[in-house]
Design a protein around this motif. Sequence first.
Motif, PDB file in Angstrom:
ATOM      1  N   ASP A 133     -34.761  76.183  -9.359  1.00 62.06           N
ATOM      2  CA  ASP A 133     -34.483  74.947 -10.090  1.00 62.06           C
ATOM      3  C   ASP A 133     -33.337  75.124 -11.080  1.00 62.06           C
ATOM      4  O   ASP A 133     -32.456  74.265 -11.173  1.00 62.06           O
ATOM      5  N   ALA A 134     -33.327  76.228 -11.799  1.00 60.43           N
ATOM      6  CA  ALA A 134     -32.231  76.497 -12.748  1.00 60.43           C
ATOM      7  C   ALA A 134     -30.910  76.644 -12.011  1.00 60.43           C
ATOM      8  O   ALA A 134     -29.875  76.124 -12.448  1.00 60.43           O
ATOM      9  N   TYR A 135     -30.930  77.337 -10.894  1.00 60.21           N
ATOM     10  CA  TYR A 135     -29.713  77.533 -10.098  1.00 60.21           C
ATOM     11  C   TYR A 135     -29.163  76.188  -9.626  1.00 60.21           C
ATOM     12  O   TYR A 135     -27.974  75.897  -9.764  1.00 60.21           O
ATOM     13  N   GLY A 190     -22.916  84.942 -15.689  1.00 59.42           N
ATOM     14  CA  GLY A 190     -24.300  84.770 -16.121  1.00 59.42           C
ATOM     15  C   GLY A 190     -25.290  84.919 -14.993  1.00 59.42           C
ATOM     16  O   GLY A 190     -24.925  85.262 -13.867  1.00 59.42           O
ATOM     17  N   GLN A 191     -26.545  84.647 -15.308  1.00 64.43           N
ATOM     18  CA  GLN A 191     -27.592  84.749 -14.297  1.00 64.43           C
ATOM     19  C   GLN A 191     -28.552  83.583 -14.440  1.00 64.43           C
ATOM     20  O   GLN A 191     -28.618  82.934 -15.487  1.00 64.43           O
ATOM     21  N   ARG A 192     -29.282  83.314 -13.362  1.00 63.34           N
ATOM     22  CA  ARG A 192     -30.279  82.249 -13.336  1.00 63.34           C
ATOM     23  C   ARG A 192     -31.530  82.813 -12.703  1.00 63.34           C
ATOM     24  O   ARG A 192     -31.468  83.506 -11.694  1.00 63.34           O
ATOM     25  N   ASP A 193     -32.671  82.486 -13.285  1.00 65.35           N
ATOM     26  CA  ASP A 193     -33.962  82.860 -12.718  1.00 65.35           C
ATOM     27  C   ASP A 193     -34.652  81.595 -12.242  1.00 65.35           C
ATOM     28  O   ASP A 193     -34.920  80.696 -13.031  1.00 65.35           O
ATOM     29  N   LYS A 208     -33.302  84.655  -7.575  1.00 69.71           N
ATOM     30  CA  LYS A 208     -32.611  85.345  -8.671  1.00 69.71           C
ATOM     31  C   LYS A 208     -31.115  85.286  -8.383  1.00 69.71           C
ATOM     32  O   LYS A 208     -30.674  85.707  -7.306  1.00 69.71           O
ATOM     33  N   THR A 216     -29.724  73.155 -10.757  1.00 67.62           N
ATOM     34  CA  THR A 216     -29.268  72.288 -11.856  1.00 67.62           C
ATOM     35  C   THR A 216     -27.783  72.526 -12.104  1.00 67.62           C
ATOM     36  O   THR A 216     -27.002  71.583 -12.226  1.00 67.62           O
ATOM     37  N   ASP A 217     -27.387  73.795 -12.119  1.00 68.84           N
ATOM     38  CA  ASP A 217     -25.973  74.133 -12.310  1.00 68.84           C
ATOM     39  C   ASP A 217     -25.131  73.746 -11.100  1.00 68.84           C
ATOM     40  O   ASP A 217     -24.032  73.209 -11.239  1.00 68.84           O
TER      41      ASP A 217
END
Length: 116
Positions: free
Chosen positions: A52-54, A46-49, A40, A56-57
């Motif tokens: 993988d999402a983290y 912003g935030q990432r859950d 998390k 990618t950025d």
Amino acid sequence: MTTEAGATVGSANDVVLSFIKALNEENFAEARNCVADDLKFVGVLGQRDGADAYFTDMQHMKLKYDIKRVFSDGDDVCIFYDIDMDRATIFSCGWYHVVDGKINSIRVIFDPRPLL
């Protein structure tokens, strides 16, 4: 530190510093090994859950961290650092929580005005 399965892992401090080092070297595979799948992330913008999402950025931003001070308390690590965000270098604070040898949450605060 020992996990429930009995495997020995580094201290929370070691895990977080290894993570930052890998990010600075753009070794995203090694950095990914330092975090839990259900990471998390909460930040000013912003935030990432999920890891993988983290990542990618992170692979697009390629931030660089210049660590100024590290504080540890058990499974929590707090770092003051300058983050080179391409458009600006921002003094920031990151709070990392480690569970079973993996970072499972990151909270980062900074003054976003130079980026806006």
